[in-house]
Design a protein around this motif. Sequence first.
Motif, PDB file in Angstrom:
ATOM      1  N   GLY A   1      45.544  38.428  37.699  1.00 33.97           N
ATOM      2  CA  GLY A   1      45.230  38.154  39.101  1.00 33.97           C
ATOM      3  C   GLY A   1      43.772  37.774  39.275  1.00 33.97           C
ATOM      4  N   ASN A   2      43.292  37.807  40.509  1.00 31.04           N
ATOM      5  CA  ASN A   2      41.863  37.637  40.767  1.00 31.04           C
ATOM      6  C   ASN A   2      41.500  38.400  42.037  1.00 31.04           C
ATOM      7  N   PHE A   3      40.274  38.240  42.493  1.00 34.60           N
ATOM      8  CA  PHE A   3      39.756  39.087  43.566  1.00 34.60           C
ATOM      9  C   PHE A   3      39.731  38.375  44.917  1.00 34.60           C
ATOM     10  N   SER A   4      40.390  37.239  45.027  1.00 33.83           N
ATOM     11  CA  SER A   4      40.317  36.449  46.255  1.00 33.83           C
ATOM     12  C   SER A   4      40.974  37.141  47.446  1.00 33.83           C
ATOM     13  N   SER A   5      41.972  37.993  47.199  1.00 28.33           N
ATOM     14  CA  SER A   5      42.705  38.625  48.299  1.00 28.33           C
ATOM     15  C   SER A   5      42.001  39.858  48.853  1.00 28.33           C
ATOM     16  N   LEU A   6      40.911  40.268  48.244  1.00 30.31           N
ATOM     17  CA  LEU A   6      40.187  41.427  48.757  1.00 30.31           C
ATOM     18  C   LEU A   6      39.531  41.094  50.093  1.00 30.31           C
ATOM     19  N   PRO A   7      39.373  42.078  50.980  1.00 29.45           N
ATOM     20  CA  PRO A   7      38.659  41.828  52.246  1.00 29.45           C
ATOM     21  C   PRO A   7      37.224  41.393  51.976  1.00 29.45           C
ATOM     22  N   ASP A   8      36.661  40.633  52.912  1.00 27.82           N
ATOM     23  CA  ASP A   8      35.291  40.149  52.736  1.00 27.82           C
ATOM     24  C   ASP A   8      34.304  41.296  52.534  1.00 27.82           C
ATOM     25  N   LEU A   9      34.461  42.364  53.314  1.00 26.54           N
ATOM     26  CA  LEU A   9      33.566  43.512  53.156  1.00 26.54           C
ATOM     27  C   LEU A   9      33.712  44.108  51.760  1.00 26.54           C
ATOM     28  N   GLY A  10      34.945  44.129  51.260  1.00 25.22           N
ATOM     29  CA  GLY A  10      35.165  44.629  49.909  1.00 25.22           C
ATOM     30  C   GLY A  10      34.460  43.784  48.867  1.00 25.22           C
ATOM     31  N   LYS A  11      34.431  42.465  49.068  1.00 25.93           N
ATOM     32  CA  LYS A  11      33.744  41.583  48.120  1.00 25.93           C
ATOM     33  C   LYS A  11      32.231  41.815  48.153  1.00 25.93           C
ATOM     34  N   TRP A  12      31.679  42.022  49.352  1.00 25.73           N
ATOM     35  CA  TRP A  12      30.249  42.299  49.455  1.00 25.73           C
ATOM     36  C   TRP A  12      29.910  43.623  48.771  1.00 25.73           C
ATOM     37  N   LEU A  13      30.757  44.627  48.972  1.00 26.45           N
ATOM     38  CA  LEU A  13      30.510  45.924  48.339  1.00 26.45           C
ATOM     39  C   LEU A  13      30.635  45.822  46.821  1.00 26.45           C
ATOM     40  N   MET A  14      31.604  45.028  46.359  1.00 28.34           N
ATOM     41  CA  MET A  14      31.752  44.856  44.915  1.00 28.34           C
ATOM     42  C   MET A  14      30.572  44.090  44.332  1.00 28.34           C
ATOM     43  N   ALA A  15      30.069  43.092  45.062  1.00 32.87           N
ATOM     44  CA  ALA A  15      28.881  42.363  44.601  1.00 32.87           C
ATOM     45  C   ALA A  15      27.692  43.316  44.476  1.00 32.87           C
ATOM     46  N   LEU A  16      27.562  44.207  45.452  1.00 28.81           N
ATOM     47  CA  LEU A  16      26.500  45.219  45.376  1.00 28.81           C
ATOM     48  C   LEU A  16      26.717  46.128  44.179  1.00 28.81           C
ATOM     49  N   GLY A  17      27.990  46.505  43.935  1.00 29.31           N
ATOM     50  CA  GLY A  17      28.297  47.351  42.787  1.00 29.31           C
ATOM     51  C   GLY A  17      27.961  46.681  41.469  1.00 29.31           C
ATOM     52  N   MET A  18      28.205  45.367  41.362  1.00 31.78           N
ATOM     53  CA  MET A  18      27.858  44.636  40.143  1.00 31.78           C
ATOM     54  C   MET A  18      26.352  44.665  39.898  1.00 31.78           C
ATOM     55  N   ILE A  19      25.577  44.439  40.954  1.00 32.23           N
ATOM     56  CA  ILE A  19      24.121  44.440  40.812  1.00 32.23           C
ATOM     57  C   ILE A  19      23.619  45.837  40.471  1.00 32.23           C
ATOM     58  N   LEU A  20      24.181  46.844  41.126  1.00 34.82           N
ATOM     59  CA  LEU A  20      23.796  48.223  40.820  1.00 34.82           C
ATOM     60  C   LEU A  20      24.068  48.545  39.358  1.00 34.82           C
ATOM     61  N   GLY A  21      25.256  48.177  38.885  1.00 35.11           N
ATOM     62  CA  GLY A  21      25.591  48.452  37.502  1.00 35.11           C
ATOM     63  C   GLY A  21      24.695  47.722  36.531  1.00 35.11           C
ATOM     64  N   ARG A  22      24.370  46.480  36.827  1.00 34.97           N
ATOM     65  CA  ARG A  22      23.527  45.697  35.937  1.00 34.97           C
ATOM     66  C   ARG A  22      22.102  46.216  35.904  1.00 34.97           C
ATOM     67  N   LEU A  23      21.611  46.744  37.034  1.00 31.38           N
ATOM     68  CA  LEU A  23      20.245  47.251  37.119  1.00 31.38           C
ATOM     69  C   LEU A  23      20.154  48.727  36.772  1.00 31.38           C
ATOM     70  N   GLU A  24      21.214  49.284  36.172  1.00 31.33           N
ATOM     71  CA  GLU A  24      21.243  50.702  35.809  1.00 31.33           C
ATOM     72  C   GLU A  24      21.084  51.595  37.038  1.00 31.33           C
ATOM     73  N   ILE A  25      21.491  51.121  38.188  1.00 32.06           N
ATOM     74  CA  ILE A  25      21.657  51.854  39.446  1.00 32.06           C
ATOM     75  C   ILE A  25      20.344  52.396  40.006  1.00 32.06           C
ATOM     76  N   VAL A  26      19.655  53.256  39.247  1.00 34.13           N
ATOM     77  CA  VAL A  26      18.460  53.922  39.769  1.00 34.13           C
ATOM     78  C   VAL A  26      17.372  52.913  40.107  1.00 34.13           C
TER      79      VAL A  26
END
Length: 512
Positions: free
Chosen positions: A474-499
Amino acid sequence: MQSSPKYQVPNKPSHYDRRQEQSHLRQVFDWVAPIIKLLGMLLLLLGSFKLAPVILLFAEGEQADTQVFFYSMLFTLVSGAIMVALGSLAPFDLRGRQVFLLTSLSWLVLSFFSAFPLLFGSTHLSVSDAIFETVSGITTTGSTVLSGLDSMSHGILLWRAILQWLGGIGIIVMGMAILPFLQVGGMRLFQSESSDWSEKAMPRSGTIAKAIGKVYLGLTSLCILSYWLAGMNGFDALVHGLTTSATGGFANYDASMGQFASTPLILWISILFMFLGALPFVLYVHLIQGRPLILFRDSQVKALTKILLAAIVILTFYLVSQNKWGWFDALTHATFNIVSVVTTTGYAASDYNSWGTFAVVFFLYLMFVGGCSGSTSGGFKVFRHQLSIMLMRNQMMALLHPRGVFSQNYNGRHVPDDVIRSMVAFTFFFFATIAALALALSFMGLDFITSFTAAVTAVANVGPGLGVTVGPAGNFSSLPDLGKWLMALGMILGRLEIVTFMILFTRAFWRS
């Protein structure tokens, strides 16, 4: 008694007050200027890479996308030049707190400027989808909202691959130079300038970065050539070579690497280079300098290899026992998908959701492994698992021998207490971020499997999740827009080691 006048003239600011205010503004500008200058330089680099899709699209006669990429390139280059000129008006003096802000802003700014071709080009993505796709690309997560990749503009496909390739080298540099300096997530254990771990092979971080860049370019070139010799056409070899070496996972087809499932050689080449991308790149520098044994003696490399081999044996036997494939096909698909998930590449050669409950749970566990520190991989990282086991062993020994003193050694070196504290803090925030993101996604009506695995795959930068919606098919296109923004934030947090990112929201960080 004197009465106060009916009308009072407000006190005008004195010359001294105005000078104090101007001095304060000047201090603020001097503090921000180096950040602006470096961000501008990154934009100049990003803009120059947009020239490649422009040339390709112009050669293919796709006028609309050519114009979009050209104007996007022009806007990025002009913005970068203005920021460099503005930042050059103050002395260049970069300190610890500025590096925290620069590190976080660089991923945000680059994602914003990278989204323009997807927003205005032939894909016609919404703002939410364009930001999601570019963040996923530049963090090398590999989650996508796009479908119809098989017939998509070559310029768009190449741009997605370039984003992941740039993100890959950025992750290596960040993991080797920036995060250890910031003492984030236990990464100081691998600080190359001040530790015996690098054996002081190269005294200056700039020299190390240049050497690692050459290794990264060489590994990418070798991957592209291998794909081409194995039967991929030139464009597919280029794109998949860029995204494999970056352990990114963007492919040219909706079926991902399943498009080449009938050519096992291509899958095994991908397995090899995904694994190589997940190893510490500074060890390749030692390898080139004539010390090959250091690569095989490294504790992270040995641990990652053992984890992969054990997982491959288990899943291969399971697939054969379920009569899904013969031995070779079972070994090929088990190895490919395990290496893809553990190295956080995110390619899929088959839909492992259909392999049964055991396989689904098994892949869920593998999402938490991650690659090595100083590689292009994301995830929890192997060394943190090893440090956790060391702490658990010492704690059990301390219960048996309360007066005993137990060593904290890793890879032949003593592990300082501040590194342990940093690692423990990161571990808490890592799992807390996943829990909070999963809870937010479930609040939007997503089922448990989709919510939880989408959160895991975002923070761990894995790519596909589990289930029908966000799984490998599948893919992530069906997720709500707010969910995509939160996931984008989660990707950046994970890449930057969160802290690194979260510290910007503390009051103490902004105190002068």
